[in-house]
Design a protein around this motif. Structure first.
Motif, PDB file in Angstrom:
ATOM      1  N   SER A 201     -54.215  -5.427 -18.389  1.00  0.00           N
ATOM      2  CA  SER A 201     -53.252  -4.379 -18.064  1.00  0.00           C
ATOM      3  C   SER A 201     -53.184  -4.236 -16.547  1.00  0.00           C
ATOM      4  CB  SER A 201     -53.679  -3.056 -18.688  1.00  0.00           C
ATOM      5  OG  SER A 201     -54.886  -2.593 -18.091  1.00  0.00           O
ATOM      6  N   GLU A 202     -52.155  -3.584 -16.075  1.00  0.00           N
ATOM      7  CA  GLU A 202     -52.043  -3.319 -14.641  1.00  0.00           C
ATOM      8  C   GLU A 202     -53.244  -2.512 -14.154  1.00  0.00           C
ATOM      9  OE1 GLU A 202     -49.174  -0.608 -11.875  1.00  0.00           O
ATOM     10  OE2 GLU A 202     -48.151  -1.973 -13.266  1.00  0.00           O
ATOM     11  N   ASN A 203     -53.698  -1.584 -14.977  1.00  0.00           N
ATOM     12  CA  ASN A 203     -54.850  -0.756 -14.619  1.00  0.00           C
ATOM     13  C   ASN A 203     -56.117  -1.612 -14.477  1.00  0.00           C
ATOM     14  OD1 ASN A 203     -56.272   1.945 -14.414  1.00  0.00           O
ATOM     15  ND2 ASN A 203     -57.285   1.112 -16.225  1.00  0.00           N
ATOM     16  N   GLU A 204     -56.333  -2.529 -15.411  1.00  0.00           N
ATOM     17  CA  GLU A 204     -57.514  -3.399 -15.334  1.00  0.00           C
ATOM     18  C   GLU A 204     -57.446  -4.311 -14.108  1.00  0.00           C
ATOM     19  OE1 GLU A 204     -58.976  -4.311 -19.837  1.00  0.00           O
ATOM     20  OE2 GLU A 204     -56.977  -5.054 -19.293  1.00  0.00           O
ATOM     21  N   GLY A 232     -47.448  -0.609  -7.321  1.00  0.00           N
ATOM     22  CA  GLY A 232     -46.219  -0.041  -7.854  1.00  0.00           C
ATOM     23  C   GLY A 232     -44.977  -0.615  -7.197  1.00  0.00           C
ATOM     24  N   HIS A 233     -45.051  -0.850  -5.898  1.00  0.00           N
ATOM     25  CA  HIS A 233     -43.931  -1.484  -5.201  1.00  0.00           C
ATOM     26  C   HIS A 233     -43.791  -2.938  -5.634  1.00  0.00           C
ATOM     27  CE1 HIS A 233     -42.527   1.461  -2.144  1.00  0.00           C
ATOM     28  NE2 HIS A 233     -43.699   2.010  -2.406  1.00  0.00           N
ATOM     29  N   ALA A 234     -44.901  -3.657  -5.671  1.00  0.00           N
ATOM     30  CA  ALA A 234     -44.856  -5.065  -6.039  1.00  0.00           C
ATOM     31  C   ALA A 234     -44.323  -5.256  -7.455  1.00  0.00           C
ATOM     32  CB  ALA A 234     -46.250  -5.672  -5.918  1.00  0.00           C
ATOM     33  N   ARG A 235     -44.701  -4.368  -8.366  1.00  0.00           N
ATOM     34  CA  ARG A 235     -44.295  -4.477  -9.765  1.00  0.00           C
ATOM     35  C   ARG A 235     -42.775  -4.493  -9.923  1.00  0.00           C
ATOM     36  NH1 ARG A 235     -44.425   0.561 -11.534  1.00  0.00           N
ATOM     37  NH2 ARG A 235     -46.688   0.739 -11.318  1.00  0.00           N
ATOM     38  N   GLN A 236     -42.061  -3.866  -9.003  1.00  0.00           N
ATOM     39  CA  GLN A 236     -40.610  -3.737  -9.125  1.00  0.00           C
ATOM     40  C   GLN A 236     -39.846  -4.965  -8.641  1.00  0.00           C
ATOM     41  OE1 GLN A 236     -39.116   0.267  -7.845  1.00  0.00           O
ATOM     42  NE2 GLN A 236     -41.267   0.607  -7.292  1.00  0.00           N
ATOM     43  N   LYS A 237     -40.531  -5.964  -8.114  1.00  0.00           N
ATOM     44  CA  LYS A 237     -39.863  -7.146  -7.561  1.00  0.00           C
ATOM     45  C   LYS A 237     -39.391  -8.063  -8.686  1.00  0.00           C
ATOM     46  CE  LYS A 237     -42.432  -8.858  -4.100  1.00  0.00           C
ATOM     47  NZ  LYS A 237     -41.960  -8.861  -2.704  1.00  0.00           N
ATOM     48  N   ARG A 238     -38.553  -7.572  -9.567  1.00  0.00           N
ATOM     49  CA  ARG A 238     -38.185  -8.318 -10.766  1.00  0.00           C
ATOM     50  C   ARG A 238     -37.239  -9.484 -10.495  1.00  0.00           C
ATOM     51  NH1 ARG A 238     -39.992  -6.053 -15.522  1.00  0.00           N
ATOM     52  NH2 ARG A 238     -41.820  -4.798 -14.997  1.00  0.00           N
ATOM     53  N   ALA A 242     -41.005 -11.602 -14.332  1.00  0.00           N
ATOM     54  CA  ALA A 242     -41.871 -10.537 -14.865  1.00  0.00           C
ATOM     55  C   ALA A 242     -43.291 -10.699 -14.322  1.00  0.00           C
ATOM     56  CB  ALA A 242     -41.891 -10.602 -16.385  1.00  0.00           C
ATOM     57  N   PRO A 243     -43.980  -9.584 -14.040  1.00  0.00           N
ATOM     58  CA  PRO A 243     -45.354  -9.687 -13.523  1.00  0.00           C
ATOM     59  C   PRO A 243     -46.355 -10.040 -14.623  1.00  0.00           C
ATOM     60  CG  PRO A 243     -44.736  -7.381 -13.772  1.00  0.00           C
ATOM     61  CD  PRO A 243     -43.512  -8.181 -14.094  1.00  0.00           C
ATOM     62  N   VAL A 244     -47.328 -10.833 -14.248  1.00  0.00           N
ATOM     63  CA  VAL A 244     -48.427 -11.214 -15.143  1.00  0.00           C
ATOM     64  C   VAL A 244     -49.725 -10.821 -14.455  1.00  0.00           C
ATOM     65  CG1 VAL A 244     -49.661 -13.120 -16.241  1.00  0.00           C
ATOM     66  CG2 VAL A 244     -47.150 -13.153 -16.136  1.00  0.00           C
ATOM     67  N   TRP A 245     -50.600 -10.100 -15.179  1.00  0.00           N
ATOM     68  CA  TRP A 245     -51.890  -9.678 -14.646  1.00  0.00           C
ATOM     69  C   TRP A 245     -52.980 -10.395 -15.428  1.00  0.00           C
ATOM     70  CZ3 TRP A 245     -49.887  -6.701 -10.896  1.00  0.00           C
ATOM     71  CH2 TRP A 245     -48.735  -5.950 -11.170  1.00  0.00           C
ATOM     72  N   TYR A 261     -49.162 -12.874 -10.832  1.00  0.00           N
ATOM     73  CA  TYR A 261     -48.016 -13.663 -10.389  1.00  0.00           C
ATOM     74  C   TYR A 261     -46.770 -13.197 -11.131  1.00  0.00           C
ATOM     75  CZ  TYR A 261     -47.880 -16.642 -14.643  1.00  0.00           C
ATOM     76  OH  TYR A 261     -47.756 -17.111 -15.940  1.00  0.00           O
ATOM     77  N   PHE A 262     -45.609 -13.569 -10.590  1.00  0.00           N
ATOM     78  CA  PHE A 262     -44.322 -13.281 -11.203  1.00  0.00           C
ATOM     79  C   PHE A 262     -43.741 -14.600 -11.691  1.00  0.00           C
ATOM     80  CE2 PHE A 262     -45.086  -9.929  -8.223  1.00  0.00           C
ATOM     81  CZ  PHE A 262     -44.545  -8.788  -8.795  1.00  0.00           C
ATOM     82  N   GLY A 263     -43.135 -14.585 -12.859  1.00  0.00           N
ATOM     83  CA  GLY A 263     -42.571 -15.830 -13.356  1.00  0.00           C
ATOM     84  C   GLY A 263     -41.779 -15.630 -14.627  1.00  0.00           C
TER      85      GLY A 263
END
Length: 362
Positions: A201-204, A232-238, A242-245, A261-263
């Motif tokens: 998760s984003e929290n983890e 939170g800012h990085a997460r919005q760079k759609r 999509a972000p992967v944690w 990473y985003f992909g």
């Protein structure tokens, strides 16, 4: 030359659109975002503001964004600042504006001045001041899995209509794979052995970053609230996908590594941050490539992560110059961890969290 004021924000947004977005209409969301990151940043300090270059009649002709940062060197607090988003209106008519903006930034009260995103033009200005790039952090890299799809995705950045070629790219890559001519795909067996990675998760992921960042001699002085602001800012760079944690645990259950990473299918993924001990860097790169490939990414790229460089080289990544890292300080002790590749100054710790890099405001 003067400090940025709130009344300048809409003009800075227009300059940003003209410089980086081909003069498109300025959206209200862009104006608000520039105000937030440059004037309402949680680490904002009045004596460490962005700079503007104005003409004789007060018209705004240039801008250099300043992102304040708080670092720590082996327990010692360090006041830092990153220079980003340098822009000059009609540079041919204002040839000295960029150099003056950079000098104004370097003359600030920060202990160390950095940039993570200098292009070739900005790098030349730093070098004219006898400030060289840091090679290890400037090694941008790319690992291709599906070459035709990767070429189509790269073309889309300049010509959006090229997305219509995605089905053709997928079909061409499938033919190449069936003929056995491609050796770029990642073997399913190329996964971590000494540590176990899993989706998180984003929290983890945030908790892992807080823990692992402290292993670097020079690292951000984050608390959880501040790190959440950057994520939170990085997460919005759609626009990047999509972000992967992902996080990894050792056999004893301790957090050993993490990356984000985003992909997405057909895209060239982009690595935001990767943290681990050098001894398990190979495991992290293996898992990153295997996960991105299995997700259908055409490839994956990233900025300089010195602790991953050796493993990237041995796994068919190619390196190129795109965004350059430069650091300057009168205190040599602050530069030493950077020169040795032991500083956490990129990704979430640098400038690449901002939506001004790789996102849309339409």
């Amino acid at each position: 030359m003067r400090d940025l004021e709130r009344d300048d924000i809409s003009k800075v947004a227009r300059l940003f659109q003209n410089t980086f977005r081909n003069g498109q209409d300025v959206s209200g969301s862009l104006v608000e975002y520039i105000r937030e990151v440059f004037l309402d940043h949680p680490w904002h300090e009045e004596d460490l503001r962005s700079k503007v270059f104005v003409g004789e009649k007060g018209e705004l002709k240039g801008f250099i964004g300043v992102f304040p940062s708080r670092l720590q060197l082996e327990g010692r607090p360090v006041r830092a600042a990153f220079a980003g988003s340098m822009m000059v209106q009609e540079p041919e008519r204002n040839p000295l504006a960029g150099a003056r903006l950079l000098r104004a930034f370097l003359a600030g009260p920060q202990d160390i001045s950095l940039t993570e995103t200098a292009n070739a033009t900005a790098l030349g200005m730093w070098q004219k001041l006898a400030l060289p790039l840091d090679t290890s952090y400037s090694l941008n890299w790319l690992r291709v899995f599906r070459p035709v799809s990767a070429a189509v995705n790269a073309a889309e950045r300049r010509l959006p209509a090229a997305r219509l070629l995605r089905p053709l790219g997928r079909a061409a890559d499938a033919v190449v794979e069936k003929t056995g001519l491609s050796s770029l795909r990642v073997s399913k067996g190329a996964t971590a052995r000494r540590i176990s990675f899993r989706d998180a998760s984003e929290n983890e992921f945030a908790e892992a970053v807080l823990l692992l960042s402290k292993s670097f001699p020079l690292h951000p002085l984050w608390d959880r609230a501040m790190l959440d602001w950057f994520i939170g800012h990085a997460r919005q760079k759609r626009a990047l996908g999509a972000p992967v944690w992902r996080i990894a645990e050792s056999t004893t259950g301790d957090i050993a590594a993490c990356y984000a990473y985003f992909g997405g299918a057909g895209r060239i993924g982009w690595l935001l941050q990767a943290l681990c001990a050098p001894a398990i860097a190979g495991d992290l790169v293996d898992d990153l490539f295997a996960h991105a490939d299995a997700s259908g990414c055409a490839g994956i790229r990233g900025g300089g992560h010195p602790w991953l460089t050796h493993e990237l080289i041995t796994r068919k990544a190619v390196f190129y110059g795109r965004a350059f890292v430069v650091a300057h300080s009168k205190d040599e002790s602050l530069l030493q961890p950077i020169k040795s590749g032991q500083a956490l100054i990129s990704g979430l710790a640098g400038e690449n969290w901002t939506r001004l890099i790789g996102d849309r405001f339409d």
